[in-house]
Design an enzyme around this catalytic site. Structure first.
Site, PDB file in Angstrom:
ATOM      1  N   CYS A   1      -2.365 -14.806   1.195  1.00  0.00           N
ATOM      2  CA  CYS A   1      -2.321 -13.881   0.285  1.00  0.00           C
ATOM      3  C   CYS A   1      -1.473 -14.200  -1.119  1.00  0.00           C
ATOM      4  O   CYS A   1      -0.717 -14.872  -0.993  1.00  0.00           O
ATOM      5  CB  CYS A   1      -1.695 -12.590   0.997  1.00  0.00           C
ATOM      6  SG  CYS A   1      -1.996 -11.101  -0.160  1.00  0.00           S
TER       7      CYS A   1
ATOM      8  N   CYS B   1       4.984  -9.847  13.693  1.00  0.00           N
ATOM      9  CA  CYS B   1       5.012 -10.615  12.371  1.00  0.00           C
ATOM     10  C   CYS B   1       5.966 -11.786  12.421  1.00  0.00           C
ATOM     11  O   CYS B   1       6.916 -11.788  12.960  1.00  0.00           O
ATOM     12  CB  CYS B   1       5.627 -10.029  11.276  1.00  0.00           C
ATOM     13  SG  CYS B   1       4.255  -8.960  10.421  1.00  0.00           S
TER      14      CYS B   1
ATOM     15  N   CYS C   1       6.710  -9.362   3.353  1.00  0.00           N
ATOM     16  CA  CYS C   1       5.512  -9.741   4.203  1.00  0.00           C
ATOM     17  C   CYS C   1       5.507 -11.117   4.350  1.00  0.00           C
ATOM     18  O   CYS C   1       5.567 -12.021   3.378  1.00  0.00           O
ATOM     19  CB  CYS C   1       4.306  -9.348   3.453  1.00  0.00           C
ATOM     20  SG  CYS C   1       2.806  -9.991   4.279  1.00  0.00           S
TER      21      CYS C   1
ATOM     22  N   CYS D   1       4.133  -9.646  -1.895  1.00  0.00           N
ATOM     23  CA  CYS D   1       5.101  -8.786  -1.154  1.00  0.00           C
ATOM     24  C   CYS D   1       6.374  -9.347  -0.769  1.00  0.00           C
ATOM     25  O   CYS D   1       6.099 -10.073   0.306  1.00  0.00           O
ATOM     26  CB  CYS D   1       4.571  -7.686  -0.392  1.00  0.00           C
ATOM     27  SG  CYS D   1       2.924  -7.073  -1.070  1.00  0.00           S
TER      28      CYS D   1
ATOM     29  N   CYS E   1      -8.251  -5.330  14.105  1.00  0.00           N
ATOM     30  CA  CYS E   1      -7.569  -5.721  13.141  1.00  0.00           C
ATOM     31  C   CYS E   1      -7.908  -6.929  12.936  1.00  0.00           C
ATOM     32  O   CYS E   1      -7.825  -8.088  13.459  1.00  0.00           O
ATOM     33  CB  CYS E   1      -5.985  -5.437  13.503  1.00  0.00           C
ATOM     34  SG  CYS E   1      -5.110  -6.156  11.742  1.00  0.00           S
TER      35      CYS E   1
ATOM     36  N   GLU F   1      -5.724 -14.652  11.959  1.00  0.00           N
ATOM     37  CA  GLU F   1      -5.558 -14.027  13.262  1.00  0.00           C
ATOM     38  C   GLU F   1      -6.332 -12.768  13.320  1.00  0.00           C
ATOM     39  O   GLU F   1      -6.586 -11.931  12.221  1.00  0.00           O
ATOM     40  CB  GLU F   1      -4.049 -13.626  13.157  1.00  0.00           C
ATOM     41  CG  GLU F   1      -3.389 -14.913  13.489  1.00  0.00           C
ATOM     42  CD  GLU F   1      -1.817 -14.498  13.168  1.00  0.00           C
ATOM     43  OE1 GLU F   1      -1.025 -15.152  13.852  1.00  0.00           O
ATOM     44  OE2 GLU F   1      -1.356 -13.853  12.298  1.00  0.00           O
TER      45      GLU F   1
HETATM   46  N1  SAH Z   1      -2.842  -6.351   2.013  1.00  0.00           N
HETATM   47  C1  SAH Z   1      -3.052  -5.333   2.679  1.00  0.00           C
HETATM   48  C2  SAH Z   1      -3.489  -5.417   4.050  1.00  0.00           C
HETATM   49  C3  SAH Z   1      -2.612  -6.113   5.198  1.00  0.00           C
HETATM   50  S1  SAH Z   1      -1.130  -5.618   5.527  1.00  0.00           S
HETATM   51  C4  SAH Z   1      -1.917  -4.267   2.469  1.00  0.00           C
HETATM   52  O1  SAH Z   1      -1.109  -4.612   1.726  1.00  0.00           O
HETATM   53  O2  SAH Z   1      -2.120  -3.159   2.830  1.00  0.00           O
HETATM   54  C5  SAH Z   1      -1.308  -4.247   6.515  1.00  0.00           C
HETATM   55  C6  SAH Z   1       0.066  -3.637   6.433  1.00  0.00           C
HETATM   56  O3  SAH Z   1       1.415  -4.418   7.147  1.00  0.00           O
HETATM   57  C7  SAH Z   1       0.638  -3.164   5.195  1.00  0.00           C
HETATM   58  O4  SAH Z   1       0.968  -2.029   4.967  1.00  0.00           O
HETATM   59  C8  SAH Z   1       1.682  -4.213   4.968  1.00  0.00           C
HETATM   60  O5  SAH Z   1       2.583  -4.081   3.938  1.00  0.00           O
HETATM   61  C9  SAH Z   1       2.580  -4.277   6.401  1.00  0.00           C
HETATM   62  N2  SAH Z   1       3.182  -5.094   6.496  1.00  0.00           N
HETATM   63  C10 SAH Z   1       3.441  -6.413   6.097  1.00  0.00           C
HETATM   64  N3  SAH Z   1       4.529  -7.150   6.556  1.00  0.00           N
HETATM   65  C11 SAH Z   1       4.996  -6.326   7.325  1.00  0.00           C
HETATM   66  C12 SAH Z   1       5.979  -6.758   8.311  1.00  0.00           C
HETATM   67  N4  SAH Z   1       6.853  -7.826   8.117  1.00  0.00           N
HETATM   68  N5  SAH Z   1       6.519  -5.867   9.081  1.00  0.00           N
HETATM   69  C13 SAH Z   1       5.915  -4.695   9.215  1.00  0.00           C
HETATM   70  N6  SAH Z   1       4.512  -4.344   8.376  1.00  0.00           N
HETATM   71  C14 SAH Z   1       4.238  -5.211   7.667  1.00  0.00           C
END
Ligand code: SAH
Length: 379
Positions: A119, A353, A126, A123, A112, A99
């Site tokens: 990935c 998301c 995420c 996390c 973006c 995306e």
């Molecule tokens: N992998 C990298 C970049 C992608 S994520 C990173 O971790 O920084 C971009 C941002 O969105 C990161 O700060 C991530 O932690 C956040 N993110 C991931 N899932 C999310 C969610 N469900 N709601 C809000 N932010 C989220």
């Protein structure tokens, strides 16, 4: 030059930084400075047809058509929000998609982009993590996202009246889509070069932001080889809590991570690091957490970006209330730590998301990453 491009028969020029393009141009018997002319066509004008590049010699154009191509990822779907946010689903291969989101604001436009299909970092909050890791995007696929978006956006772009001549729709690029960019270091760094190159997209290095979950050794490498702004997904003030949210913290704990960040700023002459902090109700959103952040960051060149959590199917986390987020921010500000709250954009096209996957899945057979985090801006 990476083998993957050559092995496809034609070299995809979107995968080459300027020195690599110069080497390629020399390898087909032309002068290296032709690379700059080519880049002006490709990135300055969004041209993909060699025959249209009329100031290049005919023979050279013919040779390029034989040996090279300019091929961006294919668009699966495009969506446009009432607020101007646009979202593209791009095909990565027969079964996978990535995306990309464009967020227009007064006088600026942020794109973006994704760096991996899926990935590996797991996390817990995420949704990309749930999908697992599929593969790294190639440099051409990373650069190709921006090239494609620029072409799409320039079709109906009306610059703001006060903007400088030659203003283009994309003024900022953030690597905050799917994937961990520093886990795809080899392909991401040449892409960053194309973004900032005068003959590439010519975007100031302060307007290109790489976001990482905290791969410490790669932050040191990026300090040597990269040239962009750094954002770090912090999400917790203590190792104990961060271990549960961002498991890579077990390997690279907060103290090491922060040391790497300050080193990065020193080496890059950067102004500050942005720390992303997802607001999870009852998990990391209490005053004690804010005070913990103050202890970590006060006096350092740091900005906190508070991101309201975007829920997705199957998650047990909830978004902190607006009032809690506001209190959290006030607590930080009152102790001299800069903090902004990300404002979600494009809700009407299900840009948050986890909202995307189901809908597109219904319409196509493509299996999709169910994460879209890019539709947010700082307020
Ligand atoms: N992998 C990298 C970049 C992608 S994520 C990173 O971790 O920084 C971009 C941002 O969105 C990161 O700060 C991530 O932690 C956040 N993110 C991931 N899932 C999310 C969610 N469900 N709601 C809000 N932010 C989220």
């Amino acid at each position: 030059m990476s083998v993957e491009w050559v092995s496809q028969g034609r070299v995809n020029l979107l995968g080459l930084s300027r020195p690599e393009l110069e080497a390629f141009v020399a390898s087909i018997g032309s002068k290296p400075f032709r690379a700059r002319q080519l880049m002006q066509w490709i990135y300055g004008r969004g041209e993909s047809r060699f025959e249209a590049m009329t100031d290049l010699a005919k023979d050279f154009r013919a040779l390029l058509a034989e040996r090279a191509e300019i091929r961006a990822p294919e668009i699966v779907t495009t969506q446009r929000s009432a607020d101007g946010t646009r979202k593209w689903l791009l095909r990565a291969d027969a079964t996978q998609a990535i995306e990309m989101v464009f967020i227009p604001e007064e006088g600026r436009g942020t794109l973006c982009i994704s760096s991996q299909v899926g990935c590996a970092l797991d996390c817990s909050f995420c949704s990309t993590a749930q999908q697992g890791f599929n593969r790294n995007l190639t440099t051409a696929e990373i650069v190709g996202q921006v090239w494609l978006a620029a072409r799409e956006l320039e079709r109906d772009f009306v610059p703001a009246p006060e903007s400088s001549p030659g203003q283009r729709p994309i003024t900022n690029i953030v690597l905050m889509g799917m994937g961990e960019p520093l886990a795809n270091f080899r392909n991401v760094v040449p892409a960053l070069r194309v973004f900032t190159d005068d003959f590439g997209f010519d975007i100031s290095r302060r307007r290109v932001t790489l976001s990482t979950s905290g791969l410490v050794p790669q932050i040191y490498r990026l300090a040597e080889e990269g040239n962009v702004a750094l954002a770090v997904s912090l999400h917790a003030p203590t190792d104990e809590l961060r271990n549960t949210l961002v498991p890579i913290n077990r390997k690279h704990p907060i103290a090491e991570l922060l040391e790497a960040c300050w080193h990065y700023l020193d080496e890059q002459n950067g102004r500050s690091v942005t720390f992303e902090y997802v607001m999870l109700e009852g998990v990391n959103d209490q005053p004690e957490h804010a005070r913990g952040l103050v202890r970590l960051l006060k006096g350092h060149p740091a900005k906190l970006n508070l991101i309201p959590f975007n829920p997705f199917p199957g998650t047990h986390y909830r978004r902190s209330s607006a009032a809690t987020i506001q209190r959290f921010r006030d607590e930080l500000l009152s102790h001299g730590v800069l903090a902004t709250v990300r404002r979600t954009r494009g809700d009407d096209i299900d840009a948050a998301c986890g909202q995307l996957a189901g809908r597109v899945q219904d319409r196509t057979t493509v299996r999709l990453g169910n994460k879209l985090i890019g539709v947010a801006v700082q307020s």
